[in-house]
Design an enzyme around this catalytic site. Sequence first.
Site, PDB file in Angstrom:
ATOM      1  N   THR A   1      -0.068  10.141   1.153  1.00  0.00           N
ATOM      2  CA  THR A   1      -0.519   9.723   2.483  1.00  0.00           C
ATOM      3  C   THR A   1      -1.596   8.637   2.457  1.00  0.00           C
ATOM      4  OG1 THR A   1      -2.087  11.576   2.477  1.00  0.00           O
ATOM      5  CG2 THR A   1       0.026  11.929   3.573  1.00  0.00           C
TER       6      THR A   1
ATOM      7  N   GLY B   1     -12.068  -5.498  -0.985  1.00  0.00           N
ATOM      8  CA  GLY B   1     -10.660  -5.895  -1.044  1.00  0.00           C
ATOM      9  C   GLY B   1      -9.768  -4.706  -1.327  1.00  0.00           C
TER      10      GLY B   1
ATOM     11  N   LYS C   1      11.925   5.620  -3.615  1.00  0.00           N
ATOM     12  CA  LYS C   1      11.457   7.001  -3.553  1.00  0.00           C
ATOM     13  C   LYS C   1      12.172   7.725  -2.413  1.00  0.00           C
ATOM     14  CE  LYS C   1       7.380   9.766  -2.423  1.00  0.00           C
ATOM     15  NZ  LYS C   1       5.947   9.771  -2.102  1.00  0.00           N
TER      16      LYS C   1
ATOM     17  N   ALA D   1      -6.704  -1.509   0.847  1.00  0.00           N
ATOM     18  CA  ALA D   1      -7.179  -1.378   2.223  1.00  0.00           C
ATOM     19  C   ALA D   1      -7.631  -2.719   2.786  1.00  0.00           C
ATOM     20  CB  ALA D   1      -8.312  -0.359   2.290  1.00  0.00           C
TER      21      ALA D   1
END
Length: 506
Positions: A342, A14, A79, A17
């Site tokens: 990233t 889980g 952000k 991702a």
Amino acid sequence: MTEKVSTRYVIAGGGTAGWMIAAALARFAPPGTSISLIESDAIGTVGVGEATIPQIHLFNRALGFDEREFLRKTRGSFKLGIEFDGWRREGEAYMHAFGPIGRPLGLLPFQQYWLRAKKAGFAKPLQRYSMNELAARTIRMHRGKTVQGGEMPYAYHFDAGLYAEFLRAFAEARGVRRIEGKIGTVEQDSESGDITALSLESGPLIEGDFFIDCTGFRALLIDGALEAGFDDWSNFLPCDRALAVPCEGAGDFTPYTKAIARKAGWQWRIPLQNRIGNGLVYCSKYLSDDEASETLLANLDGKPTADPRPIQFTTGKRREHWKNNCLAVGLAAGFMEPMESTSIHMIQSAISRFLQVLPQHGGKAEQATKDWFNDQATFEWERIRDFLVLHYTANEREGQPFWDHVRNMELPATLTAKLEQWKASGFIHREHEELFTEVGWFQVLVGQGVEAEGYNPIADAVPEADVRRLLDQTEHALVAQVKPMPSHIDFLQNYVTGKTRSEVPA
């Protein structure tokens, strides 16, 4: 009449991702698709990816998420970029801010005129020509049009665990079946090697047509069963440990992530609505675990609310992200440091690429399709790797063993070529669809002190008075737009709750 099941997808694991791809399949896979996700409450997730880049909007909008609800449920904040403190040398900081720098003129991008002005002595620091950085430095926030054209770009800080819960609720409401349990063995076809089922330690056998490996660093399917192999990049990115710890909210509620250089690595700071996420990424060859813990705990804004959680990793990627009938997503596909936020994007990117070539009935795909996917993934990962390496190699922290090492290490050939082009004439080439744009490279190259020896001579065709006017008018317009913006905390609270800070109960 019962609808025929076309493809049975089984997601192993889980976390962010697993639930991102479960939610995407639930939203976009054709009728009749079966989606199961195996997850164990007894297995924790890494969950340090609390900062994102603007592409997250594409994913959230595709799923139809309401931004206000998303921010409330994940305790998120805004952000505008990432500040790199001390990466060039102690006491100096620069920002990789989202959005444009300056404005182009004629055939050339702004960077060429700025380089000309810098050599002539009248260019101001880059931040004076960036809407996002001007707003970030004054702790302001804005949504909407800018004087540079387009919408002001922004991303989020959020609690990755709460985001996974948010995605899970979305996915389960659309038919995704969650199965509690630990995976014991991976069953494979004796001839093709394809995965046929996952056997749980508790006994049940979960059969499927296509399997998605979200088991984190363990990579139980893609590597444990299918032996996809691993490209080790620790020669370029030698940090191999991290400590993560939340602390009470204190200090400035910044609309940007901080990446602070330390003795043998760097520290992140990510402010959420209810706390600050912190971590230290370091190289164990140059810093002991005890020293790392002391360094992290000594540099928090507030009282820690948990013990530091250790994470060990090797930077690199699987040689094949898609092998047989299995796709690796997230940490199962590989790992790179989160200095440029990233991690979640690479999950999103893999999902987007997969949806473009979603297997037909029975989860079958041609080898050419898998080869295309893997080639695209390799290109993306290698170019992101190069961008991260740039931050390390272009440093002037002389006399510190770790920083001396990364400054003098051998570089990827693709990064060397980019540096040579920049140094010669200030030229930056974005190759195909690599993630980081020319503007991103521009900010980091300048921020790290990598000097361009020249610039495009076309810039000299413009009279100096016009170049001065370009810079001055851009700066004045940006300052005028930023000045009336509300503070980050007031903007967030008003946007999420409809109330200003003074109206929100303490």
